[in-house]
Motif scaffolding. Structure first.
Motif, PDB file in Angstrom:
ATOM      1  N   LYS A   1      11.147   9.427-107.372  1.00 28.95           N
ATOM      2  CA  LYS A   1       9.919   9.347-106.389  1.00 28.95           C
ATOM      3  C   LYS A   1      10.178   8.797-104.965  1.00 28.95           C
ATOM      4  CE  LYS A   1       7.215   9.511-110.547  1.00 28.95           C
ATOM      5  NZ  LYS A   1       5.765   8.534-111.131  1.00 28.95           N
ATOM      6  N   CYS A   2      10.742   7.808-104.885  1.00 37.15           N
ATOM      7  CA  CYS A   2      11.087   7.168-103.463  1.00 37.15           C
ATOM      8  C   CYS A   2      11.851   8.200-102.751  1.00 37.15           C
ATOM      9  CB  CYS A   2      11.471   5.831-103.644  1.00 37.15           C
ATOM     10  SG  CYS A   2      10.656   4.402-104.230  1.00 37.15           S
ATOM     11  N   GLU A   3      12.885   8.896-103.212  1.00 35.61           N
ATOM     12  CA  GLU A   3      13.732   9.604-102.359  1.00 35.61           C
ATOM     13  C   GLU A   3      12.922  10.725-102.145  1.00 35.61           C
ATOM     14  OE1 GLU A   3      16.799   9.137-101.154  1.00 35.61           O
ATOM     15  OE2 GLU A   3      16.328   7.265-101.787  1.00 35.61           O
ATOM     16  N   PHE A   4      12.119  11.396-103.059  1.00 36.20           N
ATOM     17  CA  PHE A   4      11.125  12.425-102.727  1.00 36.20           C
ATOM     18  C   PHE A   4      10.073  12.120-101.640  1.00 36.20           C
ATOM     19  CE2 PHE A   4       6.767  14.074-103.625  1.00 36.20           C
ATOM     20  CZ  PHE A   4       7.087  15.116-102.975  1.00 36.20           C
ATOM     21  N   LEU A   5       9.695  10.838-101.553  1.00 36.32           N
ATOM     22  CA  LEU A   5       8.630  10.520-100.431  1.00 36.32           C
ATOM     23  C   LEU A   5       9.309  10.653 -99.022  1.00 36.32           C
ATOM     24  CD1 LEU A   5       6.763   7.610-102.226  1.00 36.32           C
ATOM     25  CD2 LEU A   5       5.957  10.008-101.683  1.00 36.32           C
ATOM     26  N   LYS A   6      10.657   9.897 -98.887  1.00 33.11           N
ATOM     27  CA  LYS A   6      11.361   9.911 -97.694  1.00 33.11           C
ATOM     28  C   LYS A   6      11.738  10.966 -97.278  1.00 33.11           C
ATOM     29  CE  LYS A   6      13.847   6.440 -99.413  1.00 33.11           C
ATOM     30  NZ  LYS A   6      15.015   5.456 -99.406  1.00 33.11           N
ATOM     31  N   ASN A   7      12.691  11.797 -97.920  1.00 31.94           N
ATOM     32  CA  ASN A   7      13.476  12.875 -97.873  1.00 31.94           C
ATOM     33  C   ASN A   7      12.830  14.390 -97.655  1.00 31.94           C
ATOM     34  OD1 ASN A   7      15.689  11.193 -97.845  1.00 31.94           O
ATOM     35  ND2 ASN A   7      16.186  11.664 -99.851  1.00 31.94           N
ATOM     36  N   GLU A   8      11.508  14.429 -98.503  1.00 29.90           N
ATOM     37  CA  GLU A   8      10.933  15.532 -98.643  1.00 29.90           C
ATOM     38  C   GLU A   8       9.405  15.616 -97.729  1.00 29.90           C
ATOM     39  OE1 GLU A   8      10.706  18.068-101.928  1.00 29.90           O
ATOM     40  OE2 GLU A   8      12.346  17.129-102.873  1.00 29.90           O
ATOM     41  N   LEU A   9       8.887  14.448 -97.957  1.00 33.13           N
ATOM     42  CA  LEU A   9       7.534  14.251 -97.462  1.00 33.13           C
ATOM     43  C   LEU A   9       7.417  13.505 -96.140  1.00 33.13           C
ATOM     44  CD1 LEU A   9       5.211  13.581-100.430  1.00 33.13           C
ATOM     45  CD2 LEU A   9       5.923  15.775 -99.687  1.00 33.13           C
ATOM     46  N   GLY A  10       8.633  12.867 -95.558  1.00 31.74           N
ATOM     47  CA  GLY A  10       8.718  12.221 -94.401  1.00 31.74           C
ATOM     48  C   GLY A  10       8.059  11.124 -94.051  1.00 31.74           C
ATOM     49  N   PHE A  11       7.793  10.355 -95.319  1.00 32.52           N
ATOM     50  CA  PHE A  11       7.545   8.975 -95.323  1.00 32.52           C
ATOM     51  C   PHE A  11       8.663   7.835 -94.604  1.00 32.52           C
ATOM     52  CE2 PHE A  11       4.508  10.312 -97.961  1.00 32.52           C
ATOM     53  CZ  PHE A  11       3.590   9.276 -98.384  1.00 32.52           C
ATOM     54  N   ASP A  12       8.430   7.100 -93.677  1.00 30.48           N
ATOM     55  CA  ASP A  12       9.260   6.052 -93.230  1.00 30.48           C
ATOM     56  C   ASP A  12      10.089   5.176 -94.114  1.00 30.48           C
ATOM     57  OD1 ASP A  12       8.680   6.750 -90.317  1.00 30.48           O
ATOM     58  OD2 ASP A  12       6.795   6.363 -90.930  1.00 30.48           O
ATOM     59  N   ALA A  13       9.458   4.906 -95.314  1.00 28.41           N
ATOM     60  CA  ALA A  13      10.030   4.069 -96.349  1.00 28.41           C
ATOM     61  C   ALA A  13       9.328   4.074 -97.427  1.00 28.41           C
ATOM     62  CB  ALA A  13      10.029   2.746 -95.704  1.00 28.41           C
ATOM     63  N   ALA A  14      10.165   3.809 -98.589  1.00 25.45           N
ATOM     64  CA  ALA A  14       9.496   3.836-100.150  1.00 25.45           C
ATOM     65  C   ALA A  14      10.085   2.782-100.712  1.00 25.45           C
ATOM     66  CB  ALA A  14       9.565   5.337-100.630  1.00 25.45           C
ATOM     67  N   ILE A  15       9.071   2.094-101.622  1.00 24.70           N
ATOM     68  CA  ILE A  15       9.639   1.195-102.434  1.00 24.70           C
ATOM     69  C   ILE A  15       9.227   1.306-103.942  1.00 24.70           C
ATOM     70  CG2 ILE A  15       8.879  -1.434-102.962  1.00 24.70           C
ATOM     71  CD1 ILE A  15       7.909  -1.507 -99.857  1.00 24.70           C
ATOM     72  N   ASN A  16      10.242   1.014-104.686  1.00 29.02           N
ATOM     73  CA  ASN A  16       9.989   1.180-106.093  1.00 29.02           C
ATOM     74  C   ASN A  16       9.397  -0.214-106.575  1.00 29.02           C
ATOM     75  OD1 ASN A  16      10.126   1.462-109.083  1.00 29.02           O
ATOM     76  ND2 ASN A  16      12.467   2.025-108.951  1.00 29.02           N
ATOM     77  N   TYR A  17       8.231   0.019-107.247  1.00 33.14           N
ATOM     78  CA  TYR A  17       7.473  -1.338-107.591  1.00 33.14           C
ATOM     79  C   TYR A  17       7.931  -1.813-108.902  1.00 33.14           C
ATOM     80  CZ  TYR A  17       4.778   1.731-110.450  1.00 33.14           C
ATOM     81  OH  TYR A  17       4.307   2.658-111.658  1.00 33.14           O
ATOM     82  N   LYS A  18       8.888  -1.008-109.466  1.00 35.23           N
ATOM     83  CA  LYS A  18       9.697  -1.577-110.506  1.00 35.23           C
ATOM     84  C   LYS A  18      10.965  -2.459-110.270  1.00 35.23           C
ATOM     85  CE  LYS A  18       7.982   2.132-113.601  1.00 35.23           C
ATOM     86  NZ  LYS A  18       8.150   3.184-114.560  1.00 35.23           N
ATOM     87  N   ASP A  19      11.254  -2.357-108.972  1.00 33.13           N
ATOM     88  CA  ASP A  19      12.601  -3.147-108.530  1.00 33.13           C
ATOM     89  C   ASP A  19      11.989  -4.708-108.682  1.00 33.13           C
ATOM     90  OD1 ASP A  19      13.967  -0.959-108.115  1.00 33.13           O
ATOM     91  OD2 ASP A  19      13.620  -1.054-105.896  1.00 33.13           O
ATOM     92  N   SER A  20      12.963  -5.552-109.105  1.00 37.51           N
ATOM     93  CA  SER A  20      12.656  -7.124-109.002  1.00 37.51           C
ATOM     94  C   SER A  20      12.224  -7.726-107.826  1.00 37.51           C
ATOM     95  CB  SER A  20      13.972  -7.871-109.791  1.00 37.51           C
ATOM     96  OG  SER A  20      14.842  -7.601-108.923  1.00 37.51           O
ATOM     97  N   ASP A  21      12.856  -7.190-106.699  1.00 39.18           N
ATOM     98  CA  ASP A  21      12.433  -7.691-105.399  1.00 39.18           C
ATOM     99  C   ASP A  21      11.534  -6.928-104.453  1.00 39.18           C
ATOM    100  OD1 ASP A  21      14.064  -5.437-104.829  1.00 39.18           O
ATOM    101  OD2 ASP A  21      15.153  -6.633-103.259  1.00 39.18           O
ATOM    102  N   TRP A  22      10.385  -6.145-105.297  1.00 38.03           N
ATOM    103  CA  TRP A  22       9.703  -5.079-104.412  1.00 38.03           C
ATOM    104  C   TRP A  22       8.800  -5.978-103.286  1.00 38.03           C
ATOM    105  CZ3 TRP A  22       4.270  -4.990-104.754  1.00 38.03           C
ATOM    106  CH2 TRP A  22       3.567  -5.797-105.612  1.00 38.03           C
ATOM    107  N   LYS A  23       8.368  -6.993-103.810  1.00 33.23           N
ATOM    108  CA  LYS A  23       7.367  -7.861-102.753  1.00 33.23           C
ATOM    109  C   LYS A  23       8.327  -8.213-101.535  1.00 33.23           C
ATOM    110  CE  LYS A  23       4.433  -9.500-106.326  1.00 33.23           C
ATOM    111  NZ  LYS A  23       3.762 -10.894-106.915  1.00 33.23           N
ATOM    112  N   LYS A  24       9.707  -8.551-101.733  1.00 34.34           N
ATOM    113  CA  LYS A  24      10.268  -8.839-100.614  1.00 34.34           C
ATOM    114  C   LYS A  24      10.547  -7.464 -99.904  1.00 34.34           C
ATOM    115  CE  LYS A  24      14.794 -10.620 -98.857  1.00 34.34           C
ATOM    116  NZ  LYS A  24      14.995  -9.316 -98.285  1.00 34.34           N
TER     117      LYS A  24
END
Length: 315
Positions: free
Chosen positions: A174-197
Motif C-alpha cells: 500500500k505504501c508503494e502504491f501511494l508513492k509510485n502511483e498516487l504521487g504521495f511524497d512519502a508513505a509509512i507502514n504503521y505496522k513497522d516497529s519504528d513508524w513513529k520515528k
C-alpha cells in the motif's frame, strides 16, 4: 411468475466486533419476492455494486448517527445507471428521494459515482479543502491513506500545492502504491516497529494538516507532531470501531499549546456545495490529476459483510 430477491439483513449487534458469518453472525441472509406490479411513484433498481464504507460499521451500534413519491415513469429508462440507498439486496423498489440518476462526466465512467464522484470523493474534498483548509507549502498527513477516501484526500492536497503529503497505511504494498502511483511524497507502514520515528523524520517542519480516518495511537502521534495552528480534520476512527472501550487522544494538551483546530465533519454538512465539488473532482479525474483504484470483493451479495472492519478478516 415473480422474481426472487436475496437480502442481507442486520440480525445481531456486534459484541464488540463484527462476525461476517451469515449463519450465526452479525448479518443474516433471506430471500423475498419482487412484486409483479411496480407503482407509478416507484422505480425497480437492480443492484450491481455496493459501496462498503467503514462508516457503516459505526451505524450498527451508534446511539446517534448521521444517517438519515412522484410519477417516475418518465424520469428513468430501462438500462440507465443510478445510485441509491438500496440496502444490501439484489433488487430494490425505491421512491423519488431514494434514487439519483448517474451523470457521467466526459472522461469518467459509471463506477466513479461510487468512488471519486461519490460519497468517498466528496468526503475527501470537503475534509481537505474546507475543514483542513490545505494551502500551498503545507505538510499534510493522511491516515488510512490507501483507502477510498484517504487516497483522494492526499491527491487533492497535492493538487492544491501542499509541500509534502505523507500517507499512513498498513502494508508495504500500500505504501508503494501511494508513492509510485498516487504521487504521495512519502508513505509509512504503521505496522513497522519504528513508524513513529519515521513520522518524525518526514515531518521536520511538523504537521499543518492531518486528515484522520483512523484515530487511536496514530491520532496521538500526529498530535505530538502538530505545527502551530494545525488543522486536524477528523473524518473517521476505524481503529476504534470494534473496541469495547474506544480510546480517546492522550496528547490533547497539544491542542492548547499549538493552537490546534480539531474538527469532526460529515459529508452531508456540505450538500449544497456538491455541484461545485463534483465539477472539480470530475475535471481532475478526466485530466489524470486524480487516479482511482477500486477494490471489488468477489462472491456476490453474500460476501458483503466481508467488506466491513472485522478482526476475523485481519482489518
Amino acid at each position: 411468475m415473480s422474481r426472487s430477491n436475496k437480502q442481507i439483513i442486520y440480525v445481531n449487534t456486534p459484541s464488540p466486533a463484527i462476525d461476517p458469518s451469515l449463519s450465526m453472525g452479525t448479518f443474516g441472509l433471506r430471500t423475498t419476492s419482487i412484486p409483479e406490479h411496480i407503482p407509478d411513484d416507484k422505480v425497480l433498481v437492480r443492484v450491481h455494486y455496493l459501496s462498503l464504507d467503514p462508516a457503516m460499521r459505526q451505524w450498527l451500534t451508534a446511539k446517534r448517527s448521521f444517517s438519515v413519491g412522484s410519477n417516475l415513469r418518465d424520469r428513468f429508462k430501462v438500462g440507465e445507471w443510478v445510485i441509491a440507498y438500496s440496502g444490501w439486496q439484489e433488487y430494490a423498489i425505491l421512491g423519488a428521494k431514494e434514487v439519483q440518476k448517474v451523470v457521467v462526466p466526459e472522461g469518467c465512467r459509471p463506477m466513479d459515482a461510487m468512488t471519486v464522484l461519490g460519497m468517498t470523493g466528496l468526503t475527501a474534498y470537503f475534509g481537505m479543502l474546507h475543514v483542513g483548509a490545505v494551502k500551498p507549502g503545507d505538510t499534510v498527513i493522511v491516515s488510512g491513506a490507501a483507502g477510498a477516501t484517504g487516497s483522494v484526500a492526499g491527491q487533492i492536497a497535492k493538487i492544491k500545492g501542499a509541500k509534502r503529503v505523507v500517507g499512513l497505511a498498513g502494508s508495504a504494498d500500500k505504501c508503494e502504491f501511494l508513492k509510485n502511483e498516487l504521487g504521495f511524497d512519502a508513505a509509512i507502514n504503521y505496522k513497522d516497529s519504528d513508524w513513529k520515528k519515521q513520522l518524525k523524520d518526514v515531518t521536520p517542519e511538523y504537521i499543518d494538516v492531518f486528515f484522520d480516518n483512523v484515530g487511536g495511537e496514530i491520532l496521538d502521534a500526529c498530535l505530538a507532531r502538530a505545527a502551530r495552528n494545525a488543522r486536524f480534520a477528523i473524518c473517521g476512527a476505524i481503529s476504534q470501531y470494534n473496541a469495547a472501550q474506544p480510546r480517546g487522544p492522550a496528547n490533547y494538551m497539544m491542542v492548547i499549546s499549538q493552537r490546534v483546530t480539531m474538527k469532526g465533519f460529515i459529508v452531508f454538512d456540505f450538500a449544497k456545495e456538491y455541484p461545485t465539488a463534483l465539477r472539480d473532482l470530475g475535471k481532475w479525474l478526466a485530466e489524470g490529476k486524480i487516479k482511482r483504484k477500486e477494490h471489488i470483493i468477489k462472491g456476490g451479495l453474500e460476501a458483503a459483510p466481508q467488506g466491513l472492519p472485522s478482526p476475523k478478516l485481519g482489518t
